[in-house]
Design a protein around this motif. Structure first.
Motif, PDB file in Angstrom:
ATOM      1  N   ALA A  98       0.843  -1.185   0.000  1.00  0.00           N
ATOM      2  CA  ALA A  98       0.000   0.000   0.000  1.00  0.00           C
ATOM      3  C   ALA A  98       0.882   1.240   0.000  1.00  0.00           C
ATOM      4  N   SER A  99       0.493   2.200  -0.795  1.00  0.00           N
ATOM      5  CA  SER A  99       1.266   3.432  -0.866  1.00  0.00           C
ATOM      6  C   SER A  99       0.781   4.419   0.179  1.00  0.00           C
ATOM      7  N   GLY A 100       1.422   5.579   0.206  1.00  0.00           N
ATOM      8  CA  GLY A 100       0.938   6.692   0.990  1.00  0.00           C
ATOM      9  C   GLY A 100      -0.030   7.506   0.157  1.00  0.00           C
ATOM     10  N   ALA A 101      -0.008   8.810   0.347  1.00  0.00           N
ATOM     11  CA  ALA A 101      -0.955   9.679  -0.348  1.00  0.00           C
ATOM     12  C   ALA A 101      -0.631   9.848  -1.827  1.00  0.00           C
ATOM     13  N   SER A 102       0.555   9.464  -2.232  1.00  0.00           N
ATOM     14  CA  SER A 102       0.919   9.536  -3.642  1.00  0.00           C
ATOM     15  C   SER A 102       1.723   8.297  -3.979  1.00  0.00           C
ATOM     16  N   CYS A 103       1.804   7.978  -5.286  1.00  0.00           N
ATOM     17  CA  CYS A 103       2.532   6.778  -5.680  1.00  0.00           C
ATOM     18  C   CYS A 103       2.861   6.804  -7.166  1.00  0.00           C
ATOM     19  N   SER A 104       3.798   5.975  -7.539  1.00  0.00           N
ATOM     20  CA  SER A 104       4.008   5.578  -8.934  1.00  0.00           C
ATOM     21  C   SER A 104       3.653   4.107  -8.970  1.00  0.00           C
ATOM     22  N   HIS A 105       2.723   3.748  -9.810  1.00  0.00           N
ATOM     23  CA  HIS A 105       2.004   2.501  -9.623  1.00  0.00           C
ATOM     24  C   HIS A 105       2.823   1.239  -9.450  1.00  0.00           C
ATOM     25  N   LEU A 106       3.778   0.983 -10.260  1.00  0.00           N
ATOM     26  CA  LEU A 106       4.520  -0.263 -10.175  1.00  0.00           C
ATOM     27  C   LEU A 106       5.941  -0.053  -9.668  1.00  0.00           C
ATOM     28  N   VAL A 107       6.165   1.064  -9.001  1.00  0.00           N
ATOM     29  CA  VAL A 107       7.485   1.384  -8.463  1.00  0.00           C
ATOM     30  C   VAL A 107       7.476   1.107  -6.963  1.00  0.00           C
ATOM     31  N   ASP A 108       8.245   0.117  -6.529  1.00  0.00           N
ATOM     32  CA  ASP A 108       8.117  -0.330  -5.146  1.00  0.00           C
ATOM     33  C   ASP A 108       8.581   0.715  -4.131  1.00  0.00           C
ATOM     34  N   ASP A 109       9.459   1.639  -4.541  1.00  0.00           N
ATOM     35  CA  ASP A 109       9.940   2.660  -3.603  1.00  0.00           C
ATOM     36  C   ASP A 109       8.830   3.569  -3.100  1.00  0.00           C
ATOM     37  N   THR A 110       7.711   3.606  -3.824  1.00  0.00           N
ATOM     38  CA  THR A 110       6.630   4.510  -3.434  1.00  0.00           C
ATOM     39  C   THR A 110       5.592   3.814  -2.552  1.00  0.00           C
ATOM     40  N   TYR A 111       5.890   2.592  -2.127  1.00  0.00           N
ATOM     41  CA  TYR A 111       4.998   1.824  -1.269  1.00  0.00           C
ATOM     42  C   TYR A 111       5.661   1.582   0.088  1.00  0.00           C
ATOM     43  N   PRO A 112       5.260   2.285   1.123  1.00  0.00           N
ATOM     44  CA  PRO A 112       5.893   2.103   2.433  1.00  0.00           C
ATOM     45  C   PRO A 112       5.333   0.939   3.257  1.00  0.00           C
ATOM     46  N   PHE A 113       4.184   0.410   2.870  1.00  0.00           N
ATOM     47  CA  PHE A 113       3.539  -0.627   3.686  1.00  0.00           C
ATOM     48  C   PHE A 113       3.475  -1.934   2.909  1.00  0.00           C
ATOM     49  N   TRP A 114       3.887  -3.031   3.570  1.00  0.00           N
ATOM     50  CA  TRP A 114       4.012  -4.315   2.901  1.00  0.00           C
ATOM     51  C   TRP A 114       3.451  -5.456   3.734  1.00  0.00           C
ATOM     52  N   GLY A 115       2.878  -6.426   3.027  1.00  0.00           N
ATOM     53  CA  GLY A 115       2.502  -7.671   3.679  1.00  0.00           C
ATOM     54  C   GLY A 115       3.722  -8.555   3.851  1.00  0.00           C
ATOM     55  N   GLN A 116       3.509  -9.710   4.455  1.00  0.00           N
ATOM     56  CA  GLN A 116       4.617 -10.608   4.739  1.00  0.00           C
ATOM     57  C   GLN A 116       4.987 -11.467   3.535  1.00  0.00           C
ATOM     58  N   GLY A 117       4.123 -11.494   2.545  1.00  0.00           N
ATOM     59  CA  GLY A 117       4.398 -12.250   1.334  1.00  0.00           C
ATOM     60  C   GLY A 117       3.803 -13.641   1.369  1.00  0.00           C
ATOM     61  N   THR A 118       3.513 -14.148   0.180  1.00  0.00           N
ATOM     62  CA  THR A 118       2.992 -15.503   0.037  1.00  0.00           C
ATOM     63  C   THR A 118       3.675 -16.136  -1.180  1.00  0.00           C
ATOM     64  N   GLN A 119       4.109 -17.392  -1.019  1.00  0.00           N
ATOM     65  CA  GLN A 119       4.909 -18.039  -2.052  1.00  0.00           C
ATOM     66  C   GLN A 119       4.044 -18.648  -3.138  1.00  0.00           C
ATOM     67  N   VAL A 120       4.427 -18.383  -4.381  1.00  0.00           N
ATOM     68  CA  VAL A 120       3.783 -18.983  -5.545  1.00  0.00           C
ATOM     69  C   VAL A 120       4.838 -19.777  -6.306  1.00  0.00           C
ATOM     70  N   THR A 121       4.569 -21.044  -6.531  1.00  0.00           N
ATOM     71  CA  THR A 121       5.491 -21.900  -7.262  1.00  0.00           C
ATOM     72  C   THR A 121       4.740 -22.544  -8.424  1.00  0.00           C
ATOM     73  N   VAL A 122       5.247 -22.339  -9.628  1.00  0.00           N
ATOM     74  CA  VAL A 122       4.620 -22.892 -10.822  1.00  0.00           C
ATOM     75  C   VAL A 122       5.599 -23.872 -11.465  1.00  0.00           C
ATOM     76  N   SER A 123       5.183 -25.108 -11.586  1.00  0.00           N
ATOM     77  CA  SER A 123       6.039 -26.139 -12.171  1.00  0.00           C
ATOM     78  C   SER A 123       5.644 -26.399 -13.623  1.00  0.00           C
ATOM     79  N   SER A 124       6.620 -26.818 -14.394  1.00  0.00           N
ATOM     80  CA  SER A 124       6.366 -27.074 -15.821  1.00  0.00           C
ATOM     81  C   SER A 124       5.851 -28.471 -16.042  1.00  0.00           C
TER      82      SER A 124
END
Length: 124
Positions: A98-124
């Protein structure tokens, strides 16, 4: 302060689907952007998809356009990422942000708040 809890990752075969979810609490209503990012081993973290909560406009990385869909349920403070036609190169740890009051959409530096992450594994 925004608290994010993301979930829904797993292991699937190529061509399969997964739906990630992110529960937001705190002052998420003040975020200009909400997004999903991923980090693959040996690669830098990259923006996958983002949404402007105020008007629902969405943005996608070229690598996922047509396969991933970001959506929100504002009433429930939830963010989702529907991932279809998954490829092995989609493997990585996915983070809700989640960003603050402003952001650049796909630029991670503009997002100060983060979840813990969830792993995605795709096998061929």
């Amino acid at each position: 302060q925004v608290n994010l809890v993301d979930a829904g990752g797993g292991s699937v075969k190529a061509g399969g689907s997964l739906r990630l979810s992110c529960a937001a609490s705190g002052n998420s209503y003040s975020s200009a952007c909400m997004g999903w990012f991923r980090k693959a081993p040996g690669k830098e973290r990259e923006g996958v998809a983002s949404i402007t909560p105020a008007d629902g406009s969405t943005y996608y990385a070229d690598s996922v356009k047509g396969r991933f869909t970001i959506s929100q349920d504002a009433a429930q403070n939830m963010l989702y990422l529907q991932m279809d036609s998954l490829k092995p190169e989609d493997t990585g740890r996915y983070y809700c942000a989640a960003s603050g009051a402003s952001c650049s959409h796909l630029v991670d530096d503009t997002y100060p708040f983060w979840g813990q992450g969830t792993q995605v594994t795709v096998s061929s």
